[in-house]
Design a protein around this motif. Structure first.
Motif, PDB file in Angstrom:
ATOM      1  N   ARG A 199      46.023  43.444  45.261  1.00  0.00           N
ATOM      2  CA  ARG A 199      44.997  43.430  46.314  1.00  0.00           C
ATOM      3  C   ARG A 199      45.099  42.010  46.866  1.00  0.00           C
ATOM      4  NH1 ARG A 199      40.291  46.321  45.075  1.00  0.00           N
ATOM      5  NH2 ARG A 199      40.516  47.567  43.109  1.00  0.00           N
ATOM      6  N   THR A 200      44.444  41.570  47.853  1.00  0.00           N
ATOM      7  CA  THR A 200      44.577  40.274  48.682  1.00  0.00           C
ATOM      8  C   THR A 200      43.453  39.312  48.459  1.00  0.00           C
ATOM      9  OG1 THR A 200      45.815  41.592  50.159  1.00  0.00           O
ATOM     10  CG2 THR A 200      45.034  39.327  50.916  1.00  0.00           C
ATOM     11  N   ILE A 201      43.806  38.134  48.393  1.00  0.00           N
ATOM     12  CA  ILE A 201      42.787  36.958  48.184  1.00  0.00           C
ATOM     13  C   ILE A 201      42.448  36.642  49.472  1.00  0.00           C
ATOM     14  CG2 ILE A 201      42.690  34.584  47.831  1.00  0.00           C
ATOM     15  CD1 ILE A 201      44.583  34.579  45.471  1.00  0.00           C
ATOM     16  N   THR A 202      41.106  36.976  49.627  1.00  0.00           N
ATOM     17  CA  THR A 202      40.315  36.715  51.055  1.00  0.00           C
ATOM     18  C   THR A 202      39.456  35.442  51.091  1.00  0.00           C
ATOM     19  OG1 THR A 202      38.804  38.258  50.201  1.00  0.00           O
ATOM     20  CG2 THR A 202      40.427  39.114  51.588  1.00  0.00           C
ATOM     21  N   LYS A 203      39.315  34.912  50.190  1.00  0.00           N
ATOM     22  CA  LYS A 203      38.731  33.309  50.137  1.00  0.00           C
ATOM     23  C   LYS A 203      38.877  32.992  48.655  1.00  0.00           C
ATOM     24  CE  LYS A 203      34.135  31.204  50.581  1.00  0.00           C
ATOM     25  NZ  LYS A 203      32.632  31.500  50.418  1.00  0.00           N
ATOM     26  N   SER A 204      39.725  31.607  48.973  1.00  0.00           N
ATOM     27  CA  SER A 204      39.951  30.553  47.882  1.00  0.00           C
ATOM     28  C   SER A 204      39.884  29.382  48.349  1.00  0.00           C
ATOM     29  CB  SER A 204      41.093  31.176  47.403  1.00  0.00           C
ATOM     30  OG  SER A 204      42.403  30.767  48.045  1.00  0.00           O
ATOM     31  N   GLU A 205      39.823  28.384  47.489  1.00  0.00           N
ATOM     32  CA  GLU A 205      39.849  27.015  47.826  1.00  0.00           C
ATOM     33  C   GLU A 205      40.653  26.263  46.559  1.00  0.00           C
ATOM     34  OE1 GLU A 205      36.856  23.067  48.507  1.00  0.00           O
ATOM     35  OE2 GLU A 205      36.320  25.077  49.087  1.00  0.00           O
ATOM     36  N   GLU A 211      36.748  35.429  46.611  1.00  0.00           N
ATOM     37  CA  GLU A 211      36.824  36.792  47.019  1.00  0.00           C
ATOM     38  C   GLU A 211      38.206  37.360  46.881  1.00  0.00           C
ATOM     39  OE1 GLU A 211      35.164  37.081  50.798  1.00  0.00           O
ATOM     40  OE2 GLU A 211      33.348  36.304  50.145  1.00  0.00           O
ATOM     41  N   ILE A 212      38.316  38.696  46.451  1.00  0.00           N
ATOM     42  CA  ILE A 212      39.414  39.580  46.700  1.00  0.00           C
ATOM     43  C   ILE A 212      39.217  40.870  47.409  1.00  0.00           C
ATOM     44  CG2 ILE A 212      40.992  41.024  45.082  1.00  0.00           C
ATOM     45  CD1 ILE A 212      40.852  38.957  42.701  1.00  0.00           C
ATOM     46  N   ASP A 213      39.791  41.065  48.417  1.00  0.00           N
ATOM     47  CA  ASP A 213      39.642  42.233  49.324  1.00  0.00           C
ATOM     48  C   ASP A 213      38.055  42.110  49.811  1.00  0.00           C
ATOM     49  OD1 ASP A 213      42.104  43.109  48.974  1.00  0.00           O
ATOM     50  OD2 ASP A 213      41.621  44.669  47.448  1.00  0.00           O
ATOM     51  N   GLY A 214      37.811  40.951  49.982  1.00  0.00           N
ATOM     52  CA  GLY A 214      36.254  40.788  50.640  1.00  0.00           C
ATOM     53  C   GLY A 214      35.147  40.835  49.770  1.00  0.00           C
ATOM     54  N   THR A 242      48.813  37.823  38.462  1.00  0.00           N
ATOM     55  CA  THR A 242      49.830  37.534  39.176  1.00  0.00           C
ATOM     56  C   THR A 242      49.529  37.185  40.503  1.00  0.00           C
ATOM     57  OG1 THR A 242      52.156  38.281  39.623  1.00  0.00           O
ATOM     58  CG2 THR A 242      50.746  39.977  39.397  1.00  0.00           C
ATOM     59  N   VAL A 243      50.229  36.338  40.921  1.00  0.00           N
ATOM     60  CA  VAL A 243      49.768  35.844  42.378  1.00  0.00           C
ATOM     61  C   VAL A 243      51.207  35.473  43.209  1.00  0.00           C
ATOM     62  CG1 VAL A 243      48.615  33.942  43.854  1.00  0.00           C
ATOM     63  CG2 VAL A 243      47.917  34.685  41.707  1.00  0.00           C
ATOM     64  N   GLN A 244      51.279  36.120  44.279  1.00  0.00           N
ATOM     65  CA  GLN A 244      52.444  35.884  45.061  1.00  0.00           C
ATOM     66  C   GLN A 244      52.115  35.718  46.641  1.00  0.00           C
ATOM     67  OE1 GLN A 244      55.204  39.281  45.047  1.00  0.00           O
ATOM     68  NE2 GLN A 244      56.910  38.201  46.051  1.00  0.00           N
ATOM     69  N   GLN A 245      52.315  34.686  47.061  1.00  0.00           N
ATOM     70  CA  GLN A 245      51.932  33.793  48.271  1.00  0.00           C
ATOM     71  C   GLN A 245      52.575  34.750  49.390  1.00  0.00           C
ATOM     72  OE1 GLN A 245      52.260  29.597  48.381  1.00  0.00           O
ATOM     73  NE2 GLN A 245      51.085  29.640  50.262  1.00  0.00           N
ATOM     74  N   PRO A 273      46.669  30.424  46.586  1.00  0.00           N
ATOM     75  CA  PRO A 273      46.457  30.423  48.139  1.00  0.00           C
ATOM     76  C   PRO A 273      45.922  31.607  48.827  1.00  0.00           C
ATOM     77  CG  PRO A 273      48.597  29.776  47.300  1.00  0.00           C
ATOM     78  CD  PRO A 273      47.874  30.473  46.100  1.00  0.00           C
ATOM     79  N   LEU A 274      45.256  31.507  49.865  1.00  0.00           N
ATOM     80  CA  LEU A 274      44.505  32.515  50.639  1.00  0.00           C
ATOM     81  C   LEU A 274      45.675  33.434  51.201  1.00  0.00           C
ATOM     82  CD1 LEU A 274      41.726  33.465  52.144  1.00  0.00           C
ATOM     83  CD2 LEU A 274      42.631  32.095  54.001  1.00  0.00           C
ATOM     84  N   ASN A 275      45.212  34.882  51.234  1.00  0.00           N
ATOM     85  CA  ASN A 275      46.174  35.769  51.621  1.00  0.00           C
ATOM     86  C   ASN A 275      47.302  36.196  50.737  1.00  0.00           C
ATOM     87  OD1 ASN A 275      44.755  36.151  54.169  1.00  0.00           O
ATOM     88  ND2 ASN A 275      45.768  34.672  55.031  1.00  0.00           N
ATOM     89  N   SER A 276      47.453  35.623  49.558  1.00  0.00           N
ATOM     90  CA  SER A 276      48.232  35.975  48.555  1.00  0.00           C
ATOM     91  C   SER A 276      47.957  37.539  47.864  1.00  0.00           C
ATOM     92  CB  SER A 276      48.122  34.684  47.513  1.00  0.00           C
ATOM     93  OG  SER A 276      48.679  33.507  47.855  1.00  0.00           O
ATOM     94  N   LYS A 277      49.215  38.087  47.375  1.00  0.00           N
ATOM     95  CA  LYS A 277      48.709  39.077  46.722  1.00  0.00           C
ATOM     96  C   LYS A 277      48.461  38.987  45.080  1.00  0.00           C
ATOM     97  CE  LYS A 277      49.438  41.497  50.441  1.00  0.00           C
ATOM     98  NZ  LYS A 277      48.429  42.304  51.462  1.00  0.00           N
TER      99      LYS A 277
END
Length: 375
Positions: A199-205, A211-214, A242-245, A273-277
């Motif tokens: 999935r994709t990170i769509t909101k993070s700080e 959010e993941i996938d919105g 697991t996070v891959q930028q 990070p935003l948009n990471s998988k």
């Protein structure tokens, strides 16, 4: 290098494994948070080492030799023969920005001559990724960094650290080593396997995942956990992310330190990070032990001499998976690094080390991380 080691259990006396006179040693004291809260502990260890540099850190389990203990305190005092060191300590409460705190710490060392930096950090308030970014942001900084975020069992209530004072919250302690005679090697390895959809990170700080996938990240995570969701945040230790930028970056494992029900978010030990998988991960006892063995092989791969000291920082999530077999991963490491190395360390809320063969430090979760030293 001369090393003394001792352990003490709740209500007991110090049991010294080695006990020899040491001059101005670096004294690493790792222990259960409740035991470190004792007002008498600092005075007690100061009496043992009047000229020692005392570094304290709370843990999710104490490592000494090939043993893992709970409700104990371990002590490792090191006298270096040809290596100089200095120690800097700052508190997160004195800084608005964690990166500025890291910068302030590194600015107090001689960046051009620094060989290695070992970090014992608060594990409750500190974003490990931001701390590392700050530490490495000093102009001319080339030293390697290893270390860990202190633990508090699986309670996640508070962690304690200090340098030459009673342990307290929010402290980051950096030990800087100087001299070409010190050989330092390091490595980390996990042993966790991704499962489920990517999935994709769509909101993070920073280290907060919204959010993941919105969709609200916490809701999605709870869906996967099922009945175990009631046991959050502890249950998250068994199912990290697991996070891959990007396609060029190494995947990083992230542990969930806490949750915010109101914001439907999760607070992780490092940046997401935003948009990471992202994917969920799981592991088995055998995979965890094999991961520790792989870490030791990597740390020994290019060494010129046998290590005299091994500092192990392993994640509390690994300890929960291994359960009664926790010492298996320590024994795997000991078999590879040799019985001449004195082993100390702790179970953590996050591990710091570069990937093998690289110099840029990363925050890891759910890994066995080794720092091997010799003079």
């Amino acid at each position: 290098m001369k090393v003394n080691q001792a352990k003490r259990f709740k209500g007991g006396e110090w049991d010294f494994i080695q006990d020899q006179p040491l001059k101005e040693p670096l004294v690493l004291v790792f222990g259960d948070r409740f035991l470190l809260e004792s007002e008498e502990l600092y005075k007690e260890i100061r009496k043992l080492y009047p000229d020692g540099h005392l570094v304290f850190g709370s843990t999710s389990g104490e490592i000494i030799e090939t043993n893992v203990f709970e409700e104990s305190i371990t002590l490792t005092a090191i006298e270096f023969e040809r290596t100089k060191f200095e120690i800097v300590s700052e508190n997160v409460s004195d800084f608005v920005d964690i990166e500025k705190m890291g910068l302030a710490i590194s600015n107090q060392f001689n960046a051009k001559k620094l060989n290695h930096m070992f970090i014992v950090s608060d594990g409750s308030f500190v974003n490990g990724s931001g701390l590392i970014d700050g530490l490495e942001s000093v102009e001319g900084f080339q030293a390697s960094i290893t270390g860990g975020l202190c633990g508090d069992g699986a309670r996640f209530e508070k962690t304690l650290t200090s340098y030459n004072e009673n342990p307290k919250q929010g402290e980051v302690v950096a030990v800087g080593f100087y001299g070409e005679d010190l050989e330092v090697s390091y490595a980390n390895f996990g042993g966790w396997t991704p499962f489920g959809p990517e999935r994709t990170i769509t909101k993070s700080e920073g280290n907060v995942l919204y959010e993941i996938d919105g969709k609200p990240a916490l809701d999605l995570y709870k869906k996967y956990l099922g009945e175990k969701a009631a046991e959050l945040p502890q249950a998250a230790l068994l199912y990290p992310l697991t996070v891959q930028q990007n396609d060029q970056s190494e995947p990083l494992v992230r542990t969930i330190l806490n949750i915010d029900e109101d914001a439907n978010s999760m607070i992780l030990a490092g940046d997401v990070p935003l948009n990471s998988k992202v994917q969920l991960m799981m592991s088995t006892m055998d995979d965890i032990a094999e991961g520790a063995s792989n870490a030791a092989e990597l740390a020994m791969r290019d060494r010129k001499s046998k290590p005299e000291l091994a500092i192990l920082v392993s994640c509390v999530g690994r300890k929960l998976v291994l359960d009664q077999r926790t010492e298996d991963e320590i024994e795997e490491v000991a078999d590879i690094i040799g019985d001449q190395a004195k082993i100390t360390g702790f179970y953590s809320y996050g591990e710091m080390a570069p990937f093998a063969g690289k110099n840029e430090c990363q925050l890891h979760n759910q890994t066995m991380t080794l720092t091997l030293m010799s003079e």
